[in-house]
Write a protein that holds these residues in place. Structure first.
Motif, PDB file in Angstrom:
ATOM      1  N   GLU A  90      47.070  34.918  35.918  1.00  0.00           N
ATOM      2  CA  GLU A  90      47.615  34.147  34.782  1.00  0.00           C
ATOM      3  C   GLU A  90      48.901  34.790  34.250  1.00  0.00           C
ATOM      4  O   GLU A  90      49.812  34.086  33.796  1.00  0.00           O
TER       5      GLU A  90
ATOM      6  N   CYS B 253      56.183  28.351  40.156  1.00  0.00           N
ATOM      7  CA  CYS B 253      56.684  28.052  38.803  1.00  0.00           C
ATOM      8  C   CYS B 253      58.205  28.026  38.759  1.00  0.00           C
ATOM      9  O   CYS B 253      58.803  27.215  38.053  1.00  0.00           O
TER      10      CYS B 253
ATOM     11  N   ASP C 216      41.634  35.587  26.002  1.00  0.00           N
ATOM     12  CA  ASP C 216      42.642  36.658  25.965  1.00  0.00           C
ATOM     13  C   ASP C 216      42.049  38.035  25.693  1.00  0.00           C
ATOM     14  O   ASP C 216      42.695  39.043  25.977  1.00  0.00           O
TER      15      ASP C 216
ATOM     16  N   ASN D 262      43.826  27.646  32.437  1.00  0.00           N
ATOM     17  CA  ASN D 262      44.455  27.743  31.112  1.00  0.00           C
ATOM     18  C   ASN D 262      44.599  26.367  30.484  1.00  0.00           C
ATOM     19  O   ASN D 262      45.218  26.223  29.444  1.00  0.00           O
ATOM     20  N   ASN D 263      44.042  25.343  31.129  1.00  0.00           N
ATOM     21  CA  ASN D 263      44.262  23.977  30.650  1.00  0.00           C
ATOM     22  C   ASN D 263      43.023  23.093  30.816  1.00  0.00           C
ATOM     23  O   ASN D 263      42.455  23.016  31.912  1.00  0.00           O
TER      24      ASN D 263
ATOM     25  N   GLN E  63      53.986  30.684  34.574  1.00  0.00           N
ATOM     26  CA  GLN E  63      54.881  30.397  33.453  1.00  0.00           C
ATOM     27  C   GLN E  63      54.120  29.744  32.309  1.00  0.00           C
ATOM     28  O   GLN E  63      53.243  28.908  32.552  1.00  0.00           O
ATOM     29  N   GLU E  64      54.464  30.109  31.104  1.00  0.00           N
ATOM     30  CA  GLU E  64      53.780  29.539  29.952  1.00  0.00           C
ATOM     31  C   GLU E  64      53.933  28.014  29.940  1.00  0.00           C
ATOM     32  O   GLU E  64      54.953  27.501  30.395  1.00  0.00           O
ATOM     33  N   ASN E  65      52.944  27.335  29.448  1.00  0.00           N
ATOM     34  CA  ASN E  65      52.926  25.863  29.404  1.00  0.00           C
ATOM     35  C   ASN E  65      52.740  25.191  30.767  1.00  0.00           C
ATOM     36  O   ASN E  65      52.825  23.975  30.866  1.00  0.00           O
ATOM     37  N   THR E  66      52.533  25.973  31.808  1.00  0.00           N
ATOM     38  CA  THR E  66      52.225  25.356  33.102  1.00  0.00           C
ATOM     39  C   THR E  66      50.713  25.178  33.176  1.00  0.00           C
ATOM     40  O   THR E  66      49.968  26.112  32.885  1.00  0.00           O
ATOM     41  N   LYS E  67      50.286  23.977  33.527  1.00  0.00           N
ATOM     42  CA  LYS E  67      48.847  23.715  33.662  1.00  0.00           C
ATOM     43  C   LYS E  67      48.388  24.309  34.981  1.00  0.00           C
ATOM     44  O   LYS E  67      48.837  23.890  36.051  1.00  0.00           O
TER      45      LYS E  67
ATOM     46  N   ASN F 285      42.397  40.480  28.373  1.00  0.00           N
ATOM     47  CA  ASN F 285      43.697  41.054  28.762  1.00  0.00           C
ATOM     48  C   ASN F 285      43.698  42.580  28.725  1.00  0.00           C
ATOM     49  O   ASN F 285      44.463  43.217  29.447  1.00  0.00           O
TER      50      ASN F 285
ATOM     51  N   SER G 174      54.124  32.585  40.883  1.00  0.00           N
ATOM     52  CA  SER G 174      55.424  32.807  40.253  1.00  0.00           C
ATOM     53  C   SER G 174      56.510  32.036  41.002  1.00  0.00           C
ATOM     54  O   SER G 174      57.360  31.374  40.393  1.00  0.00           O
TER      55      SER G 174
END
Ligand code: BES
Ligand code: ZN
Ligand code: ZN
Length: 480
Positions: free
Chosen positions: A432, A342, A400, A374-375, A436-440, A403, A339
Motif C-alpha cells: 500500500e 500508478c 493504519d 484501500n477501497n 498512489q493516494e486516491n487510487t482504488k 503501519n 508504483s
C-alpha cells in the motif's frame, strides 16, 4: 490446446458416451432410463442419484453409456470439480474421441454449462506438458441452441486461459525462467489478442526504475523481465490494471528457506500466471473494458551478489526500503509493479495478485485467498466476482495501526516487521505504501490456493486460481 469441442446432433454408439445429469433432471428421467437399459427402477435409483461426482456405467447389448451426476448445486467449483475428476480418472479409457451428452439437462443447462465445459477441458490437462488431442462431440438440447453455443465458446476461452496459467505454474523454473515467461506472453499475445511489451535485461529494468525488482534479482544468473500486457477495445467503459508477482523460483535468498518442500516454490509466479490468463480471457472475449497487466519476473536466488538482510535498496517510487528478510521478496516486486502502474495512468482500479505469505495460508488454509483493499468499491466488486466464480476470497483489515510494523529507522519503509504476527496484513501495508493516494487498489494473497494437493497429481499442482476471478471482476465493471 487440442481438445476440440464439436457440436453434434446425434449420439454414435461407436465411441464412449458420457451423459450428465443434475439430481433433479435425473429424477425425471429415471423411469425412462430404467426401461431403456432394462434395469428395475429401485435398483437403478439405489445405484445412482446423480449427486456431484457420482457415476454409473450402463450396458445393454452393444450399447454402453456412463452417467455422471453433478448434484443440484450451481456452485461453479462443485460442478467443475465433479466433471474434471471424472474425466481425469477416465481419460485413458475414453480415448481420443467421445460423446458428451448434455441434452437431458434441458432448461437447466445454461446454469451449469460453463463449469461442465471447464471441468471437461481441465480434466484432459497433462502435468507433463504433453498436449492431448481429444475430440468431444457435444449433444445439446434442441431449445436455446444459439445461447448454449455462445456459453460454450466463452467457457472454452476461460478454460483455455486457466490451462495456460496452470501450465505456467506447473512448468519448472529451469524451463520457464523470467525470459521464458516473457516469451510465453509474447507467443500468446497474438492468439488471444492483446499487446505485449517485454523488457528483458537488467539495464532495461534499470531504465524503467524497477530497482526493487532488480534487488530481488541481484543473486541470480538469470536476467529479470518485465512484461506489460495491454488489451484496449474501442470505446472502453473503464480501465483497470492487474499486477502479478512473477517470482519463477523462491529460495528465500540469504534468508533461505528450509529444503523440505522447497520445490513447491516453482509456484511463486502464480499471481503473474493469473494476470496473464485473465488478460488472455478478457481479450479473447473482447470485453468492452481496457485492461493492462504488469508482470515483474525474476527468481530469488542465493549468491555473493544477493541483497542481504539489513541492506537498504531503492525502489521505483523513490521510497527507500530496508530489507529485513530477503524471503519477503514478492512485496518488493509488487511495490515496483504497483508504483509503475500508478505512474503510467490513472486506472479506475488496480488489483495485485501474489503467492505472497505463509501467513495467509495459516489464516485461511487451502480454501480461500486473502483480500486487502484501500477501497470499499474495489473490495465489493472482487467479492461479487468471487461469489460468482466460486474462487473464494476473504477480506482482512488494512488499518493504519499496522503501519508500525513497516516503519524503519534507516529507510522509508522496511519489508518485514521482524516477527510473523499479522504477516499477510503487514505485507499488504507494505505494498500500500507504493500505491498512489486516491487510487482504488486491492491486493490478493493466493499463497494457499494457487498450488494444491487436489488429487490431479501425486504432488501439489497448479489450480489456475485468479484467472476466472479477475476476468469476472473485469466483466462486472464492463457491464456496469
Ligand atoms: N513465496 C513465499 C510465500 C508462499 C508461501 C507462497 C507458501 C506459496 C506457499 C513468500 O515469498 C515468502 O517467502 N513469504 C514469507 C515472508 C516472511 C519471510 C516475511 C512467509 O510467508 O513466510
Ligand atoms: Zn519468499
Ligand atoms: Zn515468494
Amino acid at each position: 490446446m487440442l481438445t476440440n469441442l464439436l457440436i453434434d446432433n446425434t449420439e454414435s454408439w461407436e465411441i464412449p458416451s458420457l451423459v450428465i445429469y443434475t439430481e433433479s433432471t435425473w429424477e425425471k428421467r429415471l423411469e425412462r432410463a430404467a426401461q431403456k437399459w432394462n434395469i428395475s427402477v429401485p435398483i437403478l435409483k439405489n445405484d445412482f442419484l446423480a449427486k456431484a461426482g457420482e457415476s454409473i456405467v450402463l450396458r445393454n447389448n452393444d450399447k454402453k453409456v456412463t452417467l455422471l451426476g453433478i448434484g443440484d448445486s450451481i456452485a461453479f467449483k462443485v460442478i467443475e470439480d465433479a466433471v474434471r475428476k471424472h474425466v481425469f480418472a477416465n481419460r485413458d479409457k475414453v480415448g481420443k474421441s467421445y460423446t458428451l451428452n448434455l441434452k437431458h439437462l434441458g432448461d437447466h443447462l445454461e446454469n451449469v454449462i460453463s463449469p461442465i465445459i471447464s471441468g471437461v477441458l481441465l480434466g484432459h490437462y497433462q502435468l507433463k506438458g504433453i498436449p492431448t488431442n481429444v475430440d468431444i462431440h457435444l449433444i445439446l438440447p434442441k431449445e436455446n441452441r444459439a445461447k448454449h453455443i455462445i456459453l460454450i465458446e466463452d467457457a472454452k476461452k476461460v478454460a483455455e486461459a486457466k490451462l495456460w496459467a496452470m501450465y505456467l505454474v506447473d512448468t519448472p523454473s529451469n524451463i520457464i525462467d523470467p525470459q521464458g515467461f516473457a516469451d510465453e506472453i509474447e507467443a500468446k499475445s497474438n492468439e488471444f489478442g492483446f499487446d505485449a511489451t517485454t523488457f528483458r535485461s537488467r539495464e532495461g529494468l534499470k531504465t524503467l526504475g524497477l530497482h526493487a525488482v532488480l534487488a530481488v534479482n541481484a543473486g541470480s544468473k538469470n536476467n529479470p523481465s518485465f512484461s506489460i500486457l495491454e488489451y484496449t477495445p474501442k470505446n472502453p467503459v473503464a480501465s483497470i490494471a492487474f499486477v502479478g508477482k512473477g517470482v519463477t523460483f523462491d529460495t528465500g535468498g540469504i534468508s533461505m528457506k528450509g529444503s523440505q518442500n522447497m520445490h513447491w516454490m516453482k509456484c511463486d509466479m502464480g499471481g503473474a500466471a493469473a494476470v496473464a490468463g485473465a488478460i488472455a480471457a478478457i481479450a479473447g472475449m473482447r470485453l468492452p473494458i481496457a485492461v493492462t497487466g504488469f508482470i515483474p519476473a525474476t527468481d530469488n536466488m542465493v549468491d555473493g551478489a544477493s541483497v542481504k538482510p539489513g541492506d537498504v535498496i531503492q525502489s521505483h517510487s523513490g521510497k527507500t526500503i530496508e530489507v529485513i528478510d530477503t524471503d519477503a521478496e514478492g512485496r518488493l516486486c509488487l511495490a515496483d509493479g504497483v508504483s509503475f502502474a500508478c505512474k503510467m495512468k490513472n486506472f479506475d482500479h488496480i488489483v495485485d495478485i501474489a503467492t505472497l505469505t505463509g501467513s495467509s495460508v495459516m489464516t485461511l488454509g487451502y480454501e480461500a485467498g486473502a483480500m486487502l483493499s484501500n477501497n470499499v468499491e474495489t473490495a465489493q466488486l472482487l467479492t461479487e466476482a468471487s461469489i460468482s466464480t466460486d474462487e473464494k476470497i476473504w477480506q482482512l483489515p488494512l488499518w493504519d495501526v499496522y503501519n508500525k510494523g513497516i516503519q524503519s529507522d534507516v529507510a522509508d519503509v522496511k519489508n518485514y516487521p521482524g516477527n510473523p504476527a499479522a504477516g499477510a496484513i503487514h505485507a499488504a501495508k507494505f505494498i500500500e505504501a507504493f500505491v498512489q493516494e486516491n487510487t482504488k487498489w486491492a491486493h490478493l494473497d493466493i499463497a494457499g490456493v494457487a498450488f494444491a494437493a487436489n488429487g490431479y497429481g501425486k504432488d501439489r499442482n497448479a489450480t489456475g486460481f485468479g484467472v476466472h476471478l479477475l476476468l469476472e471482476f473485469a466483466k462486472i465493471i464492463a457491464n456496469q
